[in-house]
Structures are given as C-alpha cells and as structure tokens.
Write an enzyme that holds these catalytic residues in place. Sequence first.
Site, mmCIF file in Angstrom:
data_model
loop_
_atom_site.group_PDB
_atom_site.id
_atom_site.type_symbol
_atom_site.label_atom_id
_atom_site.label_comp_id
_atom_site.label_asym_id
_atom_site.label_seq_id
_atom_site.Cartn_x
_atom_site.Cartn_y
_atom_site.Cartn_z
ATOM 1 C CB CYS A 174 -7.327 -5.396 6.362
ATOM 2 S SG CYS A 174 -5.984 -4.067 6.030
ATOM 3 N NE ARG A 181 -2.654 10.444 -9.544
ATOM 4 C CZ ARG A 181 -2.800 9.327 -8.854
ATOM 5 N NH1 ARG A 181 -2.973 8.089 -9.509
ATOM 6 N NH2 ARG A 181 -2.474 9.076 -7.337
ATOM 7 C CB ALA A 238 -0.740 0.041 1.060
ATOM 8 C CD GLU A 288 6.603 -7.040 -2.516
ATOM 9 O OE1 GLU A 288 6.409 -5.895 -2.236
ATOM 10 O OE2 GLU A 288 6.641 -8.007 -1.924
ATOM 11 C CG ASN A 329 -3.975 2.885 0.989
ATOM 12 O OD1 ASN A 329 -3.637 2.824 -0.262
ATOM 13 N ND2 ASN A 329 -4.189 1.709 1.753
ATOM 14 N NE ARG A 335 -27.270 12.349 30.152
ATOM 15 C CZ ARG A 335 -28.355 11.670 29.697
ATOM 16 N NH1 ARG A 335 -29.079 12.178 28.762
ATOM 17 N NH2 ARG A 335 -28.833 10.619 30.599
#
Lengths: 454, 454
Positions: free
Chosen positions: B45, B23, B12, B35, B308, B445
């Site tokens: 996950c 980009r 990620a 990798e 990410n 509260r």
Amino acid sequence: MTERVVVVGGDAAGMSAASQAKRLRGDGLEVIALERGRHVSYSACGIPYWIGGDVASVDDLVARTPEQHRANGIDLRMRSEAVGLDLDRREVEVRDHGAGRTYRLGFDDLVLATGARPRRPDVPGIDAAGVFGVQTLDDGEDALDALEHDPRRAVVVGGGYIGIEMAEAMVNRGLTVTVVTRSAEPMATLDPDMGRQVHEAMEAMGIDVRTSASIEGVALGEDGRARAVLTDTGELPADLVVLGTGVSPETALAARAGLPLGRWGGLVTDLQMRVFDAPGVWAAGDCVESIDLVSGNRVHVALGTHANKQGRVLGTNLGGGYATFPGVVGTAVSRVCDLEIARTGLRERDCEAVGFRYLTVRVDSTNRAGYLPGAAPVTVKLVVEQRSGRLLGGQIVGRDGSAKRVDVLAVALWNRMTVEEIVSLDLGYAPPFSPVWDPVLIAARKAADLVRAG
Amino acid sequence: MTERVVVVGGDAAGMSAASQAKRLRGDGLEVIALERGRHVSYSACGIPYWIGGDVASVDDLVARTPEQHRANGIDLRMRSEAVGLDLDRREVEVRDHGAGRTYRLGFDDLVLATGARPRRPDVPGIDAAGVFGVQTLDDGEDALDALEHDPRRAVVVGGGYIGIEMAEAMVNRGLTVTVVTRSAEPMATLDPDMGRQVHEAMEAMGIDVRTSASIEGVALGEDGRARAVLTDTGELPADLVVLGTGVSPETALAARAGLPLGRWGGLVTDLQMRVFDAPGVWAAGDCVESIDLVSGNRVHVALGTHANKQGRVLGTNLGGGYATFPGVVGTAVSRVCDLEIARTGLRERDCEAVGFRYLTVRVDSTNRAGYLPGAAPVTVKLVVEQRSGRLLGGQIVGRDGSAKRVDVLAVALWNRMTVEEIVSLDLGYAPPFSPVWDPVLIAARKAADLVRAG
C-alpha cells in the site's frame, strides 16, 4: 384547541425542543420560550475559541438568532427569567429584566431546559469581580471585557477540558497562566497515567500546572477585584481568575417547585424526556441526568451534543411523534496544547466504584503508517472486564487524527462488544490514516491476549 | 516429533502466519517460507508514496527483513518459487531462481499466501515493456527505473484507488497524466454520485480523466516499448503505462493442485483459515475470499489489513491456539488529490445484485464546527434497507478528518444497527472535530426520517 407550551431556557436543548415541536404541530401548539440572558441557540463549547481569537465575533457562535426563531412562529422572550413555578396552577412566574416587571404565564406543557451553572468552590472571595465562569456567552463577553484591560497574569481554577482550553486561549493572548487542580494530574476525565501526557503538553506551552492543590480563597485588592488565588501551598497572583471547575445542573427552580432531583442534582426523565411523576413537564439538556449505558447508573454529562439530541427527542414527542434518548457512554474529545484527547466509558476509578473487576492495557502506536512523513505518536488505553473481555472504557491521547478514533470504542461500548470481537473489526486502513494494524485494534489484541491468559 | 510447515508467499499474510505459529510452537514446528521475489513483509500500500517521493527508500516499506525472520527461527528462502504442488505426496516443488535449480520439499502443513496479481485487460501489447503493475516492490522498482528516463506522459489504466494514487504520484513528479476508466466515474468502489467529487478533484490537479472508455490495446514503438494506449475513442500517447485495474487472487498453483476455487477465483477457507476439504492446507491474504458480513456472500477484498489479520489468525490456529476471522464489511479509505475518500458495506448496485430493497440519503456537512477557521466540506451518503432501517453501507468524501469517520459506520454494520439506533450514538464532539451534530449522525437522522415515512 390550541395548547400552550412554555420553554424555560433558550439554548441548545430548549430551542431544539421548541423548534421541533413547532415544526410538527404548527398552529396547534403555541410555543413561548423564555431566555434570561441576551443570547439564544449558541455554542458554549466555542467560547474558548472566541476568547482565544480563533472566532472573530460572538455572532459566529449563534446558530439561530431570536428573529429566526420568531419567524418560525416561536414567541421568544429575551431577558425573561422564570423565577417561580406553580405546577398545580400550571403557571410560571416570569421576571422581565428588560421591562422591569414580573408576570404569570399559564401552560399546558412545560419544558425545563435551564442548563448548568459553574461549580464555585465554597471559599471566600469566589464571587468577586474578576472571577469568571465560561458557561454562557454573557460570561464570555465579561471575560473579554476584562482582557481589554491588559491583564498579565491569569489563574484557572480546575484542570478539566474547559479549564485547559481557556488556559491555552489566554496563553495565545500573551498572558502568564497558572492552572490549579485538585487532582493528581490535569484532565481527570482520564486516568492519571494518560493525564500525565496532558500535563507535559501544558508545561511545554508554558502553562504553570499545580496539581493536588486546593483553593482556600480569592484575595481581593482595594478595588474589590480579585488580585490573587490562595491555595494550600501559597498565593498565586492573578489579574483574572477563570473557573473551570465543571458544572452542576441548574435546577433550583425545579427543586423549589417540588420536582424530585437525582443523585447529581439533575432532573430525571423517562426515555422520551418526560420528567418522572410530573405530568406535562419535560426536561432536556445540561439540567438532566442521563443513563450511563456501560454502568447502568444515572450520570450528569453537560455536553452540547447531548443537549441537542435530547431537545430534538423531546420536541418530537411533544410534537406528537416518537423518539427516545437511550443514554450515553461517556464519550468526550478535546484538542488542547497540540494534543488530541479522547475518552469514553469507564475509567479505572469508575470501575471500582461500580464493582467491575477489570484489567487495563496501554499501547503506543502512530497516527499513520510509520514510514510516512508526519507520523506521530498516539497512545490508546483500554479498560476491560476480566473473564468476559467486555470493553468498559477507552482513552486516547495523541496528535492529529487521534481523538475521533474513540468513536470506534464508543460504538463498541454501545453494542457491548468484547475485545476479542473488536480485534476483528473491519476499520479503514490506508497509509495516511493508520498503521496496517489500527492503534485501537493493537490495544484490543493485547487486551484479548490478557483476557485469554486469565 | 517436529512437524514441518511450508509457507508459500513471504508478504503480510504468509510471514504473519509463519511468525505467529513459530512464536507459539517454537522448536516443535519447523517453518520454511518461500518467497519468489526479492522482498518480504512489506507494505504494498506504500508503493504510490514511494513512487511519489514521500517515502525515501524502499527499505522504509519493509516491516521486517529476511534476517529478522531468520533470527526468529524461520527458514526463509528468497527468490524461491513454488511451481508445483502434490497434495497426496505432501510435497511442493520449488524453483530456486538464485541457484537456478528445482527441488522438492515435503510438508505436514501447507500455508498458501500467494497474494494477488494485477488484472491485465486482454488486449494486444498489454505485456510490453513500459507497462507496469503496482503489486510488489519489484513492480515499484521497475516503475521507478522507468521514471529515471524522464518520461513526459503517463497513462493509468483503471480509476480505482491505486490508479488514482499512482496518477497523483506521477503528477507530483511532473508528468502529464491521463486516467482511463471503464466506469461512469472514477473510484467505482463508490456510487457515481460520490465518485463525481473525486473526478472533479482529479481534474483540479490537472489529471486528464477519460470515463466510460475501453482499452483496445497498447501500441508499441520501434524499440518494442509501449508508446500509446489505444481506446475506443482514440489514441493516448504514453511513455509509461500503469495498470491500476485491480487485482485477482493468485491461485494458479492451488488450482493446478486440484484445490477448489470460489466465485472470484480465490481459495475458500473456514473461520480458522483452513482450506475446505483439504486437510493440513491453510490459506490467508489476497489469495482467499472472505465472507461479506452485510450480504452474507463471499467476496474478494485485497487489503493489507485483512492479510495481516488473517495471517495472524492462521498462525494462532496452526500454533495450537484459537482465533477466527469472521469476515469483512468492505471498509476502505484513501487520500487522493486532497480528498479523503471512504466507503464501507454495500453500494446501490450491490444492493440490487443481492436483492436488498434500499433507500439512500446524502448530506453535506463540515469536518468541524462551521465557525472555526478551516472548516471544510464533508459529504456522507448512506444506503439503508427499506422498512427495517438497517444500515447497508456508507460512503464519505471530504477534506481532513473525513475518511476515518467511516469506522463508525463499519462498527455499526458489524453490529447490524439501524439508522434509528445510529442517531442516538454517543460520538465524540468538540468544535475542532465536528459540528454539534456529527455529519454521520445528520445522515442517519435524515435516513431514519425517510424510513419512518415509509
């Protein structure tokens, strides 16, 4: 010396205020509460679920019975309506509908919690038998009685959340239902591009939706009951007519007593829920206007959650403590026709009315990781101030797990966050709850890019 | 002139950074990504859902394939491991496991996105065949292979969310499962009073839970595979052992190159994800430490959502734009054994370690109006600074619609809100989503009352 407070109105705001004040001051405060109807402390928001059959008994909607309030030392008088108010003499005139008599009641403090009344279009026949509001449990009982007579066709006037919830409830009971709304799309608390999805979901469950339509009257049968709704494009036969046209503050009593009203006809209070310029007079709930924290303007938002909070704040102050109700940001959620719908802050038209220059983004995402079974669409729209990037509003429409995501935007609005700041928020992520970028964060990211691009 | 960035790690953080930088800078930046495994850009996950059978294919967990990255102009090299790093010569030494050769690669900028590795208890036998981590898709494939051989008994070492998710997945596949954890209750990211509910839910689905237990070793069979887990209270037979003991930053490469590491063994970066005192070196994802915005300390939180975001921030800055990752508040959610579990901010023991004087409240409420069918319990615990009333942390355990309520607390923490302020928040209310007082507000509260009482 014991002081006396008279509370006018026995629903959420009035009874929260009464209970909290009594709790704090005990025997030092005599609390008399007047309720003109047959029920107190109930969830009006639950009425559509009762009519639709999800809730078995009206008793389930009652949070606290008259007996419970009395056991707490509150002198609660049912079917007792405040019909007059003399602020100089510190007296309220009470009509006891049960005993058929009228009497005067002195007070040191007065709490106005008179709620709201359905807005009735000003057209012939609208007050006829067979036309129902959805405001009180008494309204609900009347509507349920009418449903006993096997009506076949219902027309709902108004396409807001109560109107749509009622339409769905009646579809579930087997009726043919038409919803008539003046706006371009139903659910006008959303912008029309988001309301369009609600429109489609309503049609998918068989509801006939008439948009941009105006009501010209209710036609009556020979028995004097409603038999059709007349619109500018024709006649809609109806055995039953439901008013889902929203509500206005019920402040006729206050107005007659000379109390000033705000722009929307509601009472105007300080942060502690004291009516301005009226010593010893307090107000809370659907009869008051609140500060909209995004625009700074006063608004009228009739919701049980505000009524409960305001009642508690009022009762705390009346009881000698200290609390404030700072205002609202306009959050609302609902579930209709298998859709979850949420909104907070300003819509596009609100921004125009207020003078904000804004931009919008709309993104489609999913309610959980796309690779899990049951992943379903959720659409998030954000309204953002140009240049500053400050969040002004947000709207969400989607399936399970969509609506309450709006709370993130509500807290962000409360804290005047920019979309650039929102992108960094540490929101809960796990595959059953969200894609790795939460839909709200994807929308904020897109908005931040637009703001930066100018 | 074209500059070259080498990205070490293709999950990620690394691929988000690579994609965003490419980009923004296009042909002006040569991007080479390394990798060491057989997959990139995947949802780790999602592994328990794949093992449990909810996700059919490993391909579903891959957000973007190597081919898609290459089509975007990234020179992605699979099964290529960075085995050495020379920061003075600006070179990385690459082991190509496919071709069986090693080569050197020069860079102008370097991105370290080496992720995390499962913490292995330092006991005999822990590296044996039959003992599995849950960190990479390769791990997942190994575990699924083992499940093909019809194992009957599994032991999960560690009672955190991955351990419990894996335990549940294996119960769903018909195995007899024992979870062994050192802590007093499973799910030690919660305080024990909240973890107790998780314990009960695990036992209700047939998981044998051994708390306050320590692992002394893994016993091997004659085939050299794990056959039992040895604990201080006895031997637990196991055809399969899963390590759910959490992870540590994978920073051996960085450490050998002389880069300084933080308290938790992670890389330490500035807000733009530049490694301190190492010009041209960046890092993101599970190998870095982040600022905890509640305590101000550095922490190590290995979560895909942070990876990410950090990767995108890194890539934006590397690409010539501007973005920051301010830190985390420690939000995490999970669904295990029919329970939704959420936490954010500091636990009691964190407050003690940091020096906050705190109070706590715990309230039981429901996930929707109590009168609606399906209303189910939700428990909210808040940790609050004494005197100031500042929210320090929150934990939620309940049924459907419970976990994501933690986002309200996460945004409140981000904005350093007090419980007194939280009570007033305008959260979405309708009967299908909440009681009229949202469970989070009820807890706030109660906490505000305690703070006021001193």
